[in-house]
Design a protein around this motif. Structure first.
Motif, mmCIF file in Angstrom:
data_model
loop_
_atom_site.group_PDB
_atom_site.id
_atom_site.type_symbol
_atom_site.label_atom_id
_atom_site.label_comp_id
_atom_site.label_asym_id
_atom_site.label_seq_id
_atom_site.Cartn_x
_atom_site.Cartn_y
_atom_site.Cartn_z
ATOM 1 N N SER A 185 0.799 -1.218 0.000
ATOM 2 C CA SER A 185 0.000 0.000 0.000
ATOM 3 C C SER A 185 0.839 1.278 0.000
ATOM 4 O O SER A 185 0.288 2.382 -0.027
ATOM 5 N N LEU A 186 2.170 1.136 0.013
ATOM 6 C CA LEU A 186 3.016 2.331 0.067
ATOM 7 C C LEU A 186 2.937 3.126 -1.236
ATOM 8 O O LEU A 186 2.965 2.551 -2.326
ATOM 9 N N PRO A 187 2.856 4.449 -1.162
ATOM 10 C CA PRO A 187 2.797 5.273 -2.364
ATOM 11 C C PRO A 187 4.048 5.106 -3.227
ATOM 12 O O PRO A 187 5.161 5.036 -2.708
ATOM 13 N N GLY A 188 3.834 5.020 -4.526
ATOM 14 C CA GLY A 188 4.945 4.938 -5.464
ATOM 15 C C GLY A 188 5.327 3.534 -5.877
ATOM 16 O O GLY A 188 6.082 3.353 -6.843
ATOM 17 N N LEU A 189 4.826 2.514 -5.175
ATOM 18 C CA LEU A 189 5.188 1.141 -5.516
ATOM 19 C C LEU A 189 4.333 0.668 -6.684
ATOM 20 O O LEU A 189 3.107 0.601 -6.582
ATOM 21 N N GLU A 190 4.985 0.307 -7.776
ATOM 22 C CA GLU A 190 4.270 -0.131 -8.971
ATOM 23 C C GLU A 190 4.197 -1.642 -9.093
ATOM 24 O O GLU A 190 3.262 -2.160 -9.710
ATOM 25 N N ARG A 191 5.171 -2.340 -8.532
ATOM 26 C CA ARG A 191 5.144 -3.800 -8.627
ATOM 27 C C ARG A 191 5.728 -4.408 -7.359
ATOM 28 O O ARG A 191 6.846 -4.083 -6.966
ATOM 29 N N LEU A 192 4.942 -5.285 -6.731
ATOM 30 C CA LEU A 192 5.383 -6.020 -5.553
ATOM 31 C C LEU A 192 5.518 -7.484 -5.929
ATOM 32 O O LEU A 192 4.553 -8.109 -6.389
ATOM 33 N N ALA A 193 6.711 -8.021 -5.753
ATOM 34 C CA ALA A 193 7.001 -9.398 -6.139
ATOM 35 C C ALA A 193 7.555 -10.164 -4.949
ATOM 36 O O ALA A 193 8.033 -9.567 -3.975
ATOM 37 N N ILE A 194 7.480 -11.478 -5.035
ATOM 38 C CA ILE A 194 8.043 -12.330 -3.991
ATOM 39 C C ILE A 194 8.691 -13.539 -4.650
ATOM 40 O O ILE A 194 8.194 -14.044 -5.655
ATOM 41 N N THR A 195 9.822 -13.958 -4.102
ATOM 42 C CA THR A 195 10.488 -15.180 -4.559
ATOM 43 C C THR A 195 10.340 -16.229 -3.470
ATOM 44 O O THR A 195 10.628 -15.964 -2.301
ATOM 45 N N THR A 196 9.895 -17.416 -3.852
ATOM 46 C CA THR A 196 9.637 -18.479 -2.892
ATOM 47 C C THR A 196 10.067 -19.821 -3.465
ATOM 48 O O THR A 196 10.141 -19.990 -4.686
ATOM 49 N N ASN A 197 10.349 -20.771 -2.590
ATOM 50 C CA ASN A 197 10.635 -22.130 -3.068
ATOM 51 C C ASN A 197 9.363 -22.918 -3.310
ATOM 52 O O ASN A 197 9.416 -24.046 -3.808
ATOM 53 N N GLY A 198 8.216 -22.362 -2.959
ATOM 54 C CA GLY A 198 6.935 -22.968 -3.294
ATOM 55 C C GLY A 198 6.376 -23.956 -2.291
ATOM 56 O O GLY A 198 5.229 -24.386 -2.428
ATOM 57 N N ILE A 199 7.160 -24.342 -1.285
ATOM 58 C CA ILE A 199 6.690 -25.333 -0.326
ATOM 59 C C ILE A 199 5.391 -24.888 0.351
ATOM 60 O O ILE A 199 4.448 -25.674 0.513
ATOM 61 N N LEU A 200 5.318 -23.627 0.742
ATOM 62 C CA LEU A 200 4.159 -23.106 1.474
ATOM 63 C C LEU A 200 3.179 -22.365 0.565
ATOM 64 O O LEU A 200 2.233 -21.746 1.054
ATOM 65 N N LEU A 201 3.388 -22.455 -0.720
ATOM 66 C CA LEU A 201 2.576 -21.671 -1.643
ATOM 67 C C LEU A 201 1.094 -22.060 -1.629
ATOM 68 O O LEU A 201 0.226 -21.172 -1.623
ATOM 69 N N PRO A 202 0.740 -23.358 -1.619
ATOM 70 C CA PRO A 202 -0.694 -23.690 -1.669
ATOM 71 C C PRO A 202 -1.518 -23.047 -0.560
ATOM 72 O O PRO A 202 -2.657 -22.632 -0.793
ATOM 73 N N SER A 203 -0.967 -22.930 0.626
ATOM 74 C CA SER A 203 -1.703 -22.344 1.744
ATOM 75 C C SER A 203 -1.542 -20.832 1.831
ATOM 76 O O SER A 203 -2.120 -20.205 2.734
ATOM 77 N N SER A 204 -0.791 -20.233 0.910
ATOM 78 C CA SER A 204 -0.472 -18.801 0.995
ATOM 79 C C SER A 204 -1.100 -17.958 -0.095
ATOM 80 O O SER A 204 -1.080 -16.725 -0.009
#
Length: 325
Positions: free
Chosen positions: A84-103
């Motif tokens: 929600s910070l002003p000026g941020l155009e793209r928020l990305a995350i890098t993950t190994n995917g283990i916890l991705l289904p629940s996230s």
């Protein structure tokens, strides 16, 4: 912002933890250093102060990394505040995917635009050999569910490892045929004295040769918030193929990134141990202008190019898990 070489810098990678639920052979050093103490890691409130200051002077894209960022307690409320910070155009995350289904629900609610998932193989046995954990199916489930939502930009990151996953390159690249996904192959980098037995990297030209049967590669343009990958497509593909030639063809001339480590140091280059303390001044009362001056000082130390090449014997001493990639 511009660095000393007049390159625009608009992308900040932030490591929120050095903890991880995998033990990948290209990420963990032979003799691991002790894990950071909790008091040595930047608090989420501190990261938000730093991010807000960075956005005011030109940062437009922020990527959250680790370790594995999804293992840190409180990550989702933090992501929502960050998004929600002003000026941020793209928020990305890098993950190994283990916890991705629940996230996925919480990542979507937080406003994450892009998810990069580490996937070096489609073979469960090779996955175990690389990561030390029998968790391929959990990761694959997360990828399928993320793609089904059509709410995220999805990129898969595959580190090319000689005599380990070379046979998987074509199958990985084929994922871009029927899916709106970017599959990126990364040359293994000399970071953290890792324990991969054969350190001789697989270079991009070898990777391209191994996937040649899929068809000729057509270059694609990059946008100003892209990372270092050289992007291509091939006939009939819905997605993209990317190559990150960190050693064979330096992309330093297009580098638009700074990195904030989990212990609060600002790094101008992944392949250099030069860093600037930002946590110390912040905890001693530094205001926004002082934090922004640390960014400007860091930019002055961003070199024209790194010193490594395919035959390099040198290493970056800091482990990848602490830098955040």
């Amino acid at each position: 912002m511009q660095d000393a070489c007049a390159r625009p810098v608009n992308y900040l990678r932030i490591s929120v933890t050095d903890r991880c639920n995998l033990a990948c052979i290209y990420c963990n050093p032979i003799s691991p250093s002790p894990r950071l103490r909790h008091e040595d890691i930047l608090r989420f409130e501190e990261i938000l102060v730093i991010a807000r200051a960075a956005l005011e002077i030109g940062i437009r894209k922020i990527r959250i990394t680790g370790g594995e960022p999804l293992v840190r307690k409180g990550i989702f409320p933090f992501l929502k505040k960050l998004g929600s910070l002003p000026g941020l155009e793209r928020l990305a995350i890098t993950t190994n995917g283990i916890l991705l289904p629940s996230s996925l629900d919480r990542l979507q609610d937080a406003g994450v635009h892009q998810i990069n998932i580490s996937l070096d193989t489609l073979d469960p046995e090779t996955f175990f050999r690389i990561t030390g954990k029998d968790a391929f199916h959990e990761v694959w489930t997360g990828i399928e569910e993320a793609l089904a939502r059509k709410s995220f930009i999805i990129k898969l990151n595959a580190v090319a490892l000689r005599n380990v996953n070379e046979k998987d390159f074509s199958a990985l690249a084929s994922l871009a045929l029927n899916n709106n996904i970017s599959v990126r192959f990364i040359e293994e980098m000399p970071i953290g004295h890792h324990h991969h037995a054969d350190h001789r990297p697989v270079l991009v030209q070898e990777i391209q040769d191994s996937i040649g049967a899929l068809g000729s590669l057509t270059p694609l343009p990059s946008d100003q918030l892209d990372g270092p990958a050289r992007k291509f497509t091939f006939p009939g593909a819905k997605g993209e193929i990317g190559f990150i030639p960190a050693l064979s063809r330096h992309f330093c001339h297009t580098c638009n990134r700074l990195r904030l480590t989990a212990d609060g140091r600002l790094r101008p280059c992944l392949l250099s141990d030069i860093s600037h303390d930002i946590k110390g001044p912040l905890r001693h009362g530094a205001g926004k202008k002082e934090i922004q001056n640390i960014f400007i000082s860091c930019l002055r130390h961003k070199g024209a190019e790194h010193i490594f090449h395919p035959d390099s014997e040198g290493q970056v001493d800091t482990a990848m898990a602490r830098i955040g990639g």
